[in-house]
Design a protein around this motif. Structure first.
Motif, PDB file in Angstrom:
ATOM      1  N   UNK A 175       7.393   2.008 -11.760  1.00 44.33           N
ATOM      2  CA  UNK A 175       6.358   2.019 -12.802  1.00 44.33           C
ATOM      3  C   UNK A 175       5.021   1.548 -12.253  1.00 44.33           C
ATOM      4  N   UNK A 176       3.955   2.088 -12.808  1.00 44.25           N
ATOM      5  CA  UNK A 176       2.603   1.805 -12.336  1.00 44.25           C
ATOM      6  C   UNK A 176       2.263   0.327 -12.534  1.00 44.25           C
ATOM      7  N   UNK A 177       1.652  -0.255 -11.522  1.00 43.63           N
ATOM      8  CA  UNK A 177       1.257  -1.657 -11.622  1.00 43.63           C
ATOM      9  C   UNK A 177       1.433  -2.371 -10.299  1.00 43.63           C
ATOM     10  N   UNK A 178       1.101  -3.652 -10.283  1.00 46.13           N
ATOM     11  CA  UNK A 178       1.198  -4.439  -9.061  1.00 46.13           C
ATOM     12  C   UNK A 178       2.642  -4.650  -8.634  1.00 46.13           C
ATOM     13  N   UNK A 179       2.819  -4.878  -7.342  1.00 43.41           N
ATOM     14  CA  UNK A 179       4.141  -5.140  -6.775  1.00 43.41           C
ATOM     15  C   UNK A 179       4.199  -6.585  -6.305  1.00 43.41           C
ATOM     16  N   UNK A 180       5.171  -7.327  -6.828  1.00 47.08           N
ATOM     17  CA  UNK A 180       5.369  -8.706  -6.399  1.00 47.08           C
ATOM     18  C   UNK A 180       6.174  -8.761  -5.109  1.00 47.08           C
ATOM     19  N   UNK A 181       6.293  -9.945  -4.550  1.00 43.26           N
ATOM     20  CA  UNK A 181       6.956 -10.112  -3.256  1.00 43.26           C
ATOM     21  C   UNK A 181       8.422  -9.698  -3.293  1.00 43.26           C
ATOM     22  N   UNK A 182       9.152 -10.149  -4.304  1.00 48.24           N
ATOM     23  CA  UNK A 182      10.577  -9.823  -4.393  1.00 48.24           C
ATOM     24  C   UNK A 182      10.791  -8.323  -4.448  1.00 48.24           C
ATOM     25  N   UNK A 183       9.997  -7.653  -5.278  1.00 47.03           N
ATOM     26  CA  UNK A 183      10.131  -6.202  -5.401  1.00 47.03           C
ATOM     27  C   UNK A 183       9.751  -5.507  -4.095  1.00 47.03           C
ATOM     28  N   UNK A 184       8.715  -5.982  -3.435  1.00 46.20           N
ATOM     29  CA  UNK A 184       8.290  -5.401  -2.162  1.00 46.20           C
ATOM     30  C   UNK A 184       9.424  -5.465  -1.139  1.00 46.20           C
ATOM     31  N   UNK A 185      10.058  -6.616  -1.008  1.00 52.07           N
ATOM     32  CA  UNK A 185      11.142  -6.787  -0.036  1.00 52.07           C
ATOM     33  C   UNK A 185      12.340  -5.911  -0.395  1.00 52.07           C
ATOM     34  N   UNK A 186      12.672  -5.842  -1.680  1.00 48.55           N
ATOM     35  CA  UNK A 186      13.815  -5.039  -2.119  1.00 48.55           C
ATOM     36  C   UNK A 186      13.567  -3.546  -1.905  1.00 48.55           C
ATOM     37  N   UNK A 187      12.368  -3.077  -2.259  1.00 44.98           N
ATOM     38  CA  UNK A 187      12.036  -1.659  -2.096  1.00 44.98           C
ATOM     39  C   UNK A 187      12.031  -1.271  -0.623  1.00 44.98           C
ATOM     40  N   UNK A 188      11.449  -2.121   0.209  1.00 44.90           N
ATOM     41  CA  UNK A 188      11.372  -1.817   1.639  1.00 44.90           C
ATOM     42  C   UNK A 188      12.768  -1.700   2.253  1.00 44.90           C
ATOM     43  N   UNK A 189      13.630  -2.675   1.994  1.00 45.34           N
ATOM     44  CA  UNK A 189      14.965  -2.649   2.587  1.00 45.34           C
ATOM     45  C   UNK A 189      15.811  -1.504   2.038  1.00 45.34           C
ATOM     46  N   UNK A 190      15.637  -1.173   0.758  1.00 48.93           N
ATOM     47  CA  UNK A 190      16.397  -0.063   0.174  1.00 48.93           C
ATOM     48  C   UNK A 190      15.967   1.275   0.763  1.00 48.93           C
ATOM     49  N   UNK A 191      14.727   1.342   1.280  1.00 48.30           N
ATOM     50  CA  UNK A 191      14.223   2.561   1.934  1.00 48.30           C
ATOM     51  C   UNK A 191      14.529   2.567   3.431  1.00 48.30           C
ATOM     52  N   UNK A 192      15.164   1.515   3.911  1.00 47.25           N
ATOM     53  CA  UNK A 192      15.448   1.434   5.342  1.00 47.25           C
ATOM     54  C   UNK A 192      14.254   0.990   6.167  1.00 47.25           C
ATOM     55  N   UNK A 193      13.253   0.404   5.511  1.00 48.61           N
ATOM     56  CA  UNK A 193      12.054  -0.067   6.207  1.00 48.61           C
ATOM     57  C   UNK A 193      12.238  -1.532   6.579  1.00 48.61           C
ATOM     58  N   UNK A 194      12.202  -1.807   7.882  1.00 48.25           N
ATOM     59  CA  UNK A 194      12.412  -3.181   8.337  1.00 48.25           C
ATOM     60  C   UNK A 194      11.289  -3.678   9.234  1.00 48.25           C
TER      61      UNK A 194
END
Length: 269
Positions: A175-194
């Motif tokens: 959803x449109x809006x700012x991304x907090x730290x927890x969400x950033x870490x979760x989204x990155x790892x779920x995409x395979x971004x390390x």
């Protein structure tokens, strides 16, 4: 006749010996498999405790095990009191698990521990990226949000054009809006971004994928849900025009004429 009889006697005498030998081989194979599982759970260690119990519980939670009763029992034992190799072997030997099943469990444990190590490394790398691209905010966890404009520019992506929307589409942002730290870490790892290297790879893919009309269309459809408020079925006119300017204008040669037509139609209603 005598020769045939002696052959039969020899065969009968060999049968128990073969059975005992095969039985010993099975015991040895099972013992080796049990020790292999122990070493996989605690490499170089002497006891299995709560941490190792968590790994076995994760193995159970995958749903891949068809033999869960003994694993459940030993997890409870390990949580109550650490098990030495001998205690673990004694418990495992009473189970009906075959060497193959122990080996399958060992393989699953190794996969889980390898992923845990990867996540630890990823967390350290992503933390450094977060520290570079964070902004203070009172509305999010840890009082910080992602400065996405800075991030996109450093990735070589236009923060005001189609690449920015496609980035969040590929990043899995709902959803449109700012991304907090927890969400950033979760989204990155779920995409395979390390790492930053992974972010750069994603950015290069975005540039190429946007040339695919079908993927561009998928992004356009996704954008509507992305910016729409959860309880609404539509978005307001100003928001729609802003999105059209960002997404359609770069690829639609008759965009200005089309937009003017829509504006005139809207005024006449």
């Amino acid at each position: 006749g005598v020769g045939l009889g002696m052959g039969l006697c020899a065969s009968n005498e060999e049968e128990p010996t073969r059975t005992i030998k095969e039985s010993k081989q099975k015991v040895t194979a099972k013992d080796e498999s049990i020790q292999g599982l122990f070493r996989a759970l605690v490499p170089g260690g002497t006891h299995l405790g709560n941490n190792e119990a968590k790994v076995l519980q994760m193995a159970l939670d995958t749903g891949e095990l068809k033999f869960s009763e003994w694993v459940n029992n030993v997890v409870k034992q390990m949580k109550d009191d650490p098990l030495s190799l001998e205690e673990f072997k004694k418990s495992a030997e009473t189970s009906s698990l075959t060497p193959y099943q122990f080996d399958s469990l060992t393989k699953l444990v190794k996969n889980i521990t390898r992923k845990q190590e990867q996540l630890k490394k990823a967390s350290a790398s992503l933390e450094s990226i977060w520290q570079k691209y964070k902004l203070p905010s009172e509305e999010f966890d840890n009082g910080e949000v992602l400065e996405s404009t800075h991030l996109l520019r450093d990735l070589g992506l236009d923060p005001d054009g189609p690449p920015s929307f496609y980035f969040f589409y590929r990043f899995g942002h709902k959803s449109f809006g700012d991304i907090g730290k927890t969400e950033f870490l979760e989204l990155a790892t779920s995409c395979g971004i390390t790492s930053w290297k992974d972010f750069k790879f994603l950015a290069r893919n975005i540039t190429e994928e946007l040339k695919d009309s079908q993927k561009y269309r998928q992004m356009y459809i996704w954008t509507f849900s992305y910016v729409k408020e959860s309880k609404r079925k539509t978005i307001d006119k100003d928001t729609a025009e802003h999105l059209w300017d960002a997404i359609l204008k770069p690829v639609f040669p008759l965009y200005d004429m089309w937009k003017k037509f829509l504006q005139e139609e809207y005024k006449s209603q």
